[in-house]
Design a protein around this motif. Structure first.
Motif, PDB file in Angstrom:
ATOM      1  N   GLU A   1       0.893  -1.254   0.024  1.00  0.00           N
ATOM      2  CA  GLU A   1       0.235   0.156  -0.042  1.00  0.00           C
ATOM      3  C   GLU A   1       0.816   1.365   0.020  1.00  0.00           C
ATOM      4  O   GLU A   1       1.928   1.230   0.821  1.00  0.00           O
ATOM      5  CB  GLU A   1      -0.968  -0.275   1.352  1.00  0.00           C
ATOM      6  N   LYS A   2       0.453   2.099  -0.780  1.00  0.00           N
ATOM      7  CA  LYS A   2       1.327   3.391  -0.873  1.00  0.00           C
ATOM      8  C   LYS A   2       0.804   4.353   0.246  1.00  0.00           C
ATOM      9  O   LYS A   2      -0.271   4.483   0.349  1.00  0.00           O
ATOM     10  CB  LYS A   2       0.938   4.315  -2.140  1.00  0.00           C
ATOM     11  N   LEU A   3       1.681   5.044   0.745  1.00  0.00           N
ATOM     12  CA  LEU A   3       1.463   5.930   1.876  1.00  0.00           C
ATOM     13  C   LEU A   3       0.803   7.251   1.416  1.00  0.00           C
ATOM     14  O   LEU A   3       1.006   7.774   0.429  1.00  0.00           O
ATOM     15  CB  LEU A   3       2.939   6.445   2.807  1.00  0.00           C
ATOM     16  N   PRO A   4      -0.192   7.690   2.096  1.00  0.00           N
ATOM     17  CA  PRO A   4      -0.894   9.045   1.667  1.00  0.00           C
ATOM     18  C   PRO A   4       0.191  10.061   1.520  1.00  0.00           C
ATOM     19  O   PRO A   4       1.145  10.189   2.267  1.00  0.00           O
ATOM     20  CB  PRO A   4      -1.945   9.103   2.892  1.00  0.00           C
ATOM     21  N   GLU A   5      -0.174  10.921   0.384  1.00  0.00           N
ATOM     22  CA  GLU A   5       0.683  12.098   0.364  1.00  0.00           C
ATOM     23  C   GLU A   5       0.541  13.038   1.406  1.00  0.00           C
ATOM     24  O   GLU A   5       1.486  13.930   1.715  1.00  0.00           O
ATOM     25  CB  GLU A   5       0.574  12.582  -1.229  1.00  0.00           C
ATOM     26  N   VAL A   6      -0.825  13.341   1.877  1.00  0.00           N
ATOM     27  CA  VAL A   6      -1.100  14.269   2.651  1.00  0.00           C
ATOM     28  C   VAL A   6      -0.713  13.760   3.930  1.00  0.00           C
ATOM     29  O   VAL A   6      -1.025  13.019   4.602  1.00  0.00           O
ATOM     30  CB  VAL A   6      -2.664  14.607   2.715  1.00  0.00           C
ATOM     31  N   ILE A   7      -0.358  14.834   4.824  1.00  0.00           N
ATOM     32  CA  ILE A   7       0.465  14.413   6.220  1.00  0.00           C
ATOM     33  C   ILE A   7      -0.441  14.099   7.056  1.00  0.00           C
ATOM     34  O   ILE A   7      -0.424  12.878   7.675  1.00  0.00           O
ATOM     35  CB  ILE A   7       1.325  15.613   6.732  1.00  0.00           C
ATOM     36  N   HIS A   8      -1.831  14.807   7.290  1.00  0.00           N
ATOM     37  CA  HIS A   8      -2.708  14.333   8.290  1.00  0.00           C
ATOM     38  C   HIS A   8      -3.519  13.079   7.888  1.00  0.00           C
ATOM     39  O   HIS A   8      -4.201  12.581   8.910  1.00  0.00           O
ATOM     40  CB  HIS A   8      -3.791  15.443   8.428  1.00  0.00           C
ATOM     41  N   GLU A   9      -3.209  12.724   6.790  1.00  0.00           N
ATOM     42  CA  GLU A   9      -3.981  11.242   6.382  1.00  0.00           C
ATOM     43  C   GLU A   9      -3.008   9.927   6.848  1.00  0.00           C
ATOM     44  O   GLU A   9      -3.237   8.916   6.894  1.00  0.00           O
ATOM     45  CB  GLU A   9      -4.398  11.152   5.038  1.00  0.00           C
ATOM     46  N   ASN A  10      -1.736  10.153   7.192  1.00  0.00           N
ATOM     47  CA  ASN A  10      -0.799   9.474   7.434  1.00  0.00           C
ATOM     48  C   ASN A  10      -0.877   9.074   8.972  1.00  0.00           C
ATOM     49  O   ASN A  10      -1.446   9.733   9.866  1.00  0.00           O
ATOM     50  CB  ASN A  10       0.441   9.833   7.169  1.00  0.00           C
ATOM     51  N   THR A  11      -0.523   7.655   9.451  1.00  0.00           N
ATOM     52  CA  THR A  11      -0.380   7.466  10.827  1.00  0.00           C
ATOM     53  C   THR A  11       1.117   7.257  11.258  1.00  0.00           C
ATOM     54  O   THR A  11       1.682   6.571  10.548  1.00  0.00           O
ATOM     55  CB  THR A  11      -1.081   5.947  11.152  1.00  0.00           C
ATOM     56  N   PHE A  12       1.624   8.000  12.280  1.00  0.00           N
ATOM     57  CA  PHE A  12       3.000   7.953  12.605  1.00  0.00           C
ATOM     58  C   PHE A  12       3.003   7.020  13.820  1.00  0.00           C
ATOM     59  O   PHE A  12       2.178   7.374  14.854  1.00  0.00           O
ATOM     60  CB  PHE A  12       3.414   9.462  12.899  1.00  0.00           C
ATOM     61  N   VAL A  13       3.832   6.396  13.834  1.00  0.00           N
ATOM     62  CA  VAL A  13       3.997   5.376  15.079  1.00  0.00           C
ATOM     63  C   VAL A  13       5.420   6.104  15.857  1.00  0.00           C
ATOM     64  O   VAL A  13       6.430   5.809  15.262  1.00  0.00           O
ATOM     65  CB  VAL A  13       4.297   4.009  14.772  1.00  0.00           C
ATOM     66  N   VAL A  14       5.132   6.630  17.085  1.00  0.00           N
ATOM     67  CA  VAL A  14       6.240   7.544  17.686  1.00  0.00           C
ATOM     68  C   VAL A  14       6.442   6.336  18.834  1.00  0.00           C
ATOM     69  O   VAL A  14       5.786   5.801  19.422  1.00  0.00           O
ATOM     70  CB  VAL A  14       5.605   8.607  18.433  1.00  0.00           C
ATOM     71  N   LEU A  15       7.886   6.133  18.612  1.00  0.00           N
ATOM     72  CA  LEU A  15       8.292   5.067  19.593  1.00  0.00           C
ATOM     73  C   LEU A  15       9.654   5.533  20.500  1.00  0.00           C
ATOM     74  O   LEU A  15      10.282   6.204  20.261  1.00  0.00           O
ATOM     75  CB  LEU A  15       8.659   3.589  18.535  1.00  0.00           C
ATOM     76  N   ASP A  16      10.018   4.415  21.420  1.00  0.00           N
ATOM     77  CA  ASP A  16      11.095   4.734  22.141  1.00  0.00           C
ATOM     78  C   ASP A  16      11.288   3.095  22.530  1.00  0.00           C
ATOM     79  O   ASP A  16      10.405   2.553  23.040  1.00  0.00           O
ATOM     80  CB  ASP A  16      10.865   5.607  23.377  1.00  0.00           C
ATOM     81  N   THR A  17      12.955   2.887  22.875  1.00  0.00           N
ATOM     82  CA  THR A  17      13.095   1.574  23.675  1.00  0.00           C
ATOM     83  C   THR A  17      14.107   2.165  24.701  1.00  0.00           C
ATOM     84  O   THR A  17      14.823   3.121  24.966  1.00  0.00           O
ATOM     85  CB  THR A  17      13.997   0.789  22.791  1.00  0.00           C
ATOM     86  N   GLU A  18      13.784   1.360  25.958  1.00  0.00           N
ATOM     87  CA  GLU A  18      14.505   1.189  26.877  1.00  0.00           C
ATOM     88  C   GLU A  18      15.405   0.230  26.811  1.00  0.00           C
ATOM     89  O   GLU A  18      15.166  -1.003  26.642  1.00  0.00           O
ATOM     90  CB  GLU A  18      14.049   1.232  28.287  1.00  0.00           C
ATOM     91  N   THR A  19      16.857   0.277  27.002  1.00  0.00           N
ATOM     92  CA  THR A  19      17.804  -0.705  26.870  1.00  0.00           C
ATOM     93  C   THR A  19      18.712  -0.962  28.038  1.00  0.00           C
ATOM     94  O   THR A  19      18.797  -0.156  28.804  1.00  0.00           O
ATOM     95  CB  THR A  19      18.552  -0.474  25.410  1.00  0.00           C
ATOM     96  N   THR A  20      19.369  -2.258  27.894  1.00  0.00           N
ATOM     97  CA  THR A  20      20.578  -2.219  29.026  1.00  0.00           C
ATOM     98  C   THR A  20      21.768  -1.513  28.558  1.00  0.00           C
ATOM     99  O   THR A  20      22.612  -1.411  29.595  1.00  0.00           O
ATOM    100  CB  THR A  20      21.126  -3.837  29.034  1.00  0.00           C
ATOM    101  N   GLY A  21      22.027  -0.833  27.462  1.00  0.00           N
ATOM    102  CA  GLY A  21      23.032  -0.145  27.207  1.00  0.00           C
ATOM    103  C   GLY A  21      22.860   0.590  25.823  1.00  0.00           C
ATOM    104  O   GLY A  21      21.843   0.318  25.217  1.00  0.00           O
TER     105      GLY A  21
END
Length: 216
Positions: free
Chosen positions: A25-45
């Motif tokens: 599937e092609k991502l929508p060209e318009v920003i507000h039609e996209n879904t952004f997954v905002v992530l973070d990881t906690e790690t041992t180092g």
């Protein structure tokens, strides 16, 4: 003669092929039609080979709104433990939190992420950590496009001979700049929430017209 021209499908689990299918599937060209997954990881180092992820936290951002009810948080069973890093992220070796295997956490994250754009502060650290875990489990690298809030933030700064730019901008710098509460700082989901708010503020400043304006 072997049919070398025929593509041979790699022997990978079904959940990987289900993840890959989203990229047809092609991502929508318009920003507000996209879904952004905002992530973070906690790690041992910080080592991609020696260290391990302890937790993956993520939120979805769609149509300029943080979809808090559709959050993701996976604590991973610990085989490697570092007492110094534990002082930062607060994840103890004998934590009573429900945890899962690294592979199960990856499975769940791939289902959650789909083909959405992955966003993080210094995002390539998180991406590389996830890719290292995928490799350990015999899987290919993530296919998602990425955005880094530090790089985007730098684009909002005016070029000035009076104010000297810093070489690096931390998540704390962005939180201070945009008056974002750091109540849950240094938890994966807490940092993802701070990053999501920062992304919204940055988009307000940059006023990009199309997705390609953000991704450039």
């Amino acid at each position: 003669m072997w049919p070398f021209s025929r593509k041979i499908k790699l022997e990978l689990p079904d959940f990987w092929w289900e993840y890959e299918a989203h990229f047809k599937e092609k991502l929508p060209e318009v920003i507000h039609e996209n879904t952004f997954v905002v992530l973070d990881t906690e790690t041992t180092g910080f080592s991609m080979t020696k260290d391990r992820m302890l937790c993956i936290g993520a939120l979805k951002l769609h149509d300029n709104n943080i979809v808090v009810k559709d959050s993701f948080e996976a604590y991973i069973q610990q085989e490697h433990y570092d007492s110094e890093s534990a002082e930062i992220h607060g994840i103890l070796k004998k934590s009573k939190r429900d945890s899962m295997s690294e592979l199960d956490a990856l499975k769940q994250f791939l289902v959650y992420a789909k083909n959405h754009i992955l966003v993080g502060h210094h995002v390539m650290f998180d991406i590389n950590m996830i890719n290292a875990a995928l490799k350990r489990n015999g899987l290919p690298k993530l296919k998602n496009k990425t955005l880094d809030t530090e790089s985007l933030y730098v684009r909002t700064l005016l070029i000035s001979t009076v104010v000297q730019r810093k070489e690096r901008y931390s998540l704390d710098d962005l939180a201070k700049k945009f008056s974002i509460s750091c109540k849950d700082r240094h938890t994966a989901l807490g940092d993802a929430f701070i990053t999501a708010i920062a992304l919204l503020r940055i988009i307000e400043k940059l006023k990009p017209n199309k997705l390609k304006d953000l991704l450039r």
